[in-house]
Design a protein around this motif. Structure first.
Motif, short mmCIF file in Angstrom:
data_model
loop_
_atom_site.label_atom_id
_atom_site.label_comp_id
_atom_site.label_asym_id
_atom_site.label_seq_id
_atom_site.Cartn_x
_atom_site.Cartn_y
_atom_site.Cartn_z
N VAL A 21 0.88 -1.17 0.00
CA VAL A 21 0.00 0.00 0.00
C VAL A 21 0.92 1.22 0.00
O VAL A 21 1.62 1.47 0.98
CB VAL A 21 -0.93 0.01 1.23
CG1 VAL A 21 -1.98 1.11 1.09
CG2 VAL A 21 -1.58 -1.35 1.42
N GLU A 22 0.94 1.91 -1.10
CA GLU A 22 1.90 3.01 -1.28
C GLU A 22 1.37 3.97 -2.34
O GLU A 22 1.06 3.55 -3.45
CB GLU A 22 3.25 2.41 -1.70
CG GLU A 22 4.34 3.40 -2.03
CD GLU A 22 4.68 4.32 -0.89
OE1 GLU A 22 4.26 5.49 -0.95
OE2 GLU A 22 5.33 3.88 0.08
N ASP A 23 1.24 5.24 -1.99
CA ASP A 23 0.73 6.21 -2.96
C ASP A 23 1.85 6.80 -3.81
O ASP A 23 1.60 7.34 -4.88
CB ASP A 23 -0.03 7.33 -2.25
CG ASP A 23 0.85 8.11 -1.28
OD1 ASP A 23 1.58 7.47 -0.51
OD2 ASP A 23 0.79 9.35 -1.29
N ASP A 24 3.09 6.70 -3.33
CA ASP A 24 4.21 7.23 -4.10
C ASP A 24 4.70 6.16 -5.07
O ASP A 24 5.24 5.13 -4.66
CB ASP A 24 5.35 7.66 -3.16
CG ASP A 24 6.50 8.26 -3.93
OD1 ASP A 24 6.35 9.38 -4.43
OD2 ASP A 24 7.53 7.58 -4.06
N MET A 66 2.36 -1.42 4.64
CA MET A 66 1.40 -0.31 4.69
C MET A 66 2.07 1.04 4.89
O MET A 66 2.67 1.30 5.94
CB MET A 66 0.42 -0.59 5.86
CG MET A 66 -0.62 0.47 6.12
SD MET A 66 -1.88 0.56 4.86
CE MET A 66 -2.87 -0.90 5.25
N ASP A 67 1.95 1.88 3.89
CA ASP A 67 2.36 3.27 4.06
C ASP A 67 1.33 3.92 5.00
O ASP A 67 0.17 3.52 5.02
CB ASP A 67 2.37 3.95 2.68
CG ASP A 67 2.88 5.38 2.73
OD1 ASP A 67 3.61 5.73 3.66
OD2 ASP A 67 2.54 6.16 1.81
N ILE A 68 1.75 4.89 5.78
CA ILE A 68 0.82 5.52 6.71
C ILE A 68 0.21 6.79 6.13
O ILE A 68 -1.00 7.01 6.19
CB ILE A 68 1.51 5.80 8.07
CG1 ILE A 68 1.86 4.47 8.77
CG2 ILE A 68 0.62 6.66 8.99
CD1 ILE A 68 0.68 3.56 9.10
N GLN A 69 1.05 7.63 5.52
CA GLN A 69 0.54 8.85 4.90
C GLN A 69 0.00 8.52 3.52
O GLN A 69 0.77 8.30 2.57
CB GLN A 69 1.66 9.91 4.79
CG GLN A 69 1.96 10.63 6.09
CD GLN A 69 2.76 9.78 7.06
OE1 GLN A 69 3.69 9.10 6.67
NE2 GLN A 69 2.39 9.79 8.32
N LEU A 70 -1.32 8.46 3.43
CA LEU A 70 -1.97 8.06 2.18
C LEU A 70 -3.15 8.98 1.90
O LEU A 70 -3.78 9.47 2.84
CB LEU A 70 -2.52 6.63 2.32
CG LEU A 70 -1.52 5.47 2.42
CD1 LEU A 70 -2.23 4.23 2.93
CD2 LEU A 70 -0.85 5.22 1.09
N PRO A 71 -3.46 9.17 0.62
CA PRO A 71 -4.67 9.93 0.31
C PRO A 71 -5.92 9.08 0.56
O PRO A 71 -5.82 7.86 0.71
CB PRO A 71 -4.52 10.24 -1.18
CG PRO A 71 -3.63 9.17 -1.71
CD PRO A 71 -2.73 8.75 -0.58
MN MN Z 1 2.58 8.12 1.32
#
Ligand code: MN
Length: 136
Positions: A21-24, A66-71
């Motif tokens: 899980v990664e937005d970048d 799991m990334d924490i900072q996510l949209p």
């Molecule tokens: Mn992120």
């Protein structure tokens, strides 16, 4: 064989499925390149809501990174929800904030492990090995 390839060649996880899980997208690409030699099957979600959908559709992940900072939905909220869908899946949090309070919040949300970004390859592999390799 390069040194880095030798280091990871000992890990064979082709029968394992992980959800990243990664937005970048650059970070995601790097992670998939680093994990390529292990043969692990990689699924990708770009935000917390997508991660939950993935877990509803595909319940047998062996591990979630799991990334924490996510949209849309952050990693804490997603982890709490995922833990009600598949309670046994280990969730490893990855966050850019290397604070003790951050690790506490991750663990409270149900994460089994914690990686502060940027992390070293060997730390990532050590954590994955703990949950993916069969230790007798
Ligand atoms: Mn992120």
């Amino acid at each position: 064989m390069e040194k880095s390839e030798k280091e990871t060649a000992m890990f064979q996880w082709s029968d394992k499925k992980i959800l990243i899980v990664e937005d970048d997208l650059i970070t995601y690409k790097l992670l998939s390149i680093v994990l390529k030699n292990t043969g692990v099957q990689i699924f990708h979600a770009e935000n917390g809501q997508q991660a939950i959908t993935c877990c509803r559709e595909e319940k047998d992940f062996d591990l979630i990174l799991m990334d924490i900072q996510l949209p849309v939905m952050d990693g804490y909220t997603a982890t709490r929800e995922i833990k009600t869908i598949c309670p046994r899946v280990p969730v490893i949090a990855q966050t850019a904030y290397a604070l003790e309070s951050e690790e506490y919040k991750c663990r409270k949300a149900g994460c089994s492990g914690y990686l502060a970004k940027p992390f070293r390859k060997q730390d990532l592999f050590a954590l994955l090995d703990k949950y993916l390799s069969a230790h007798t």
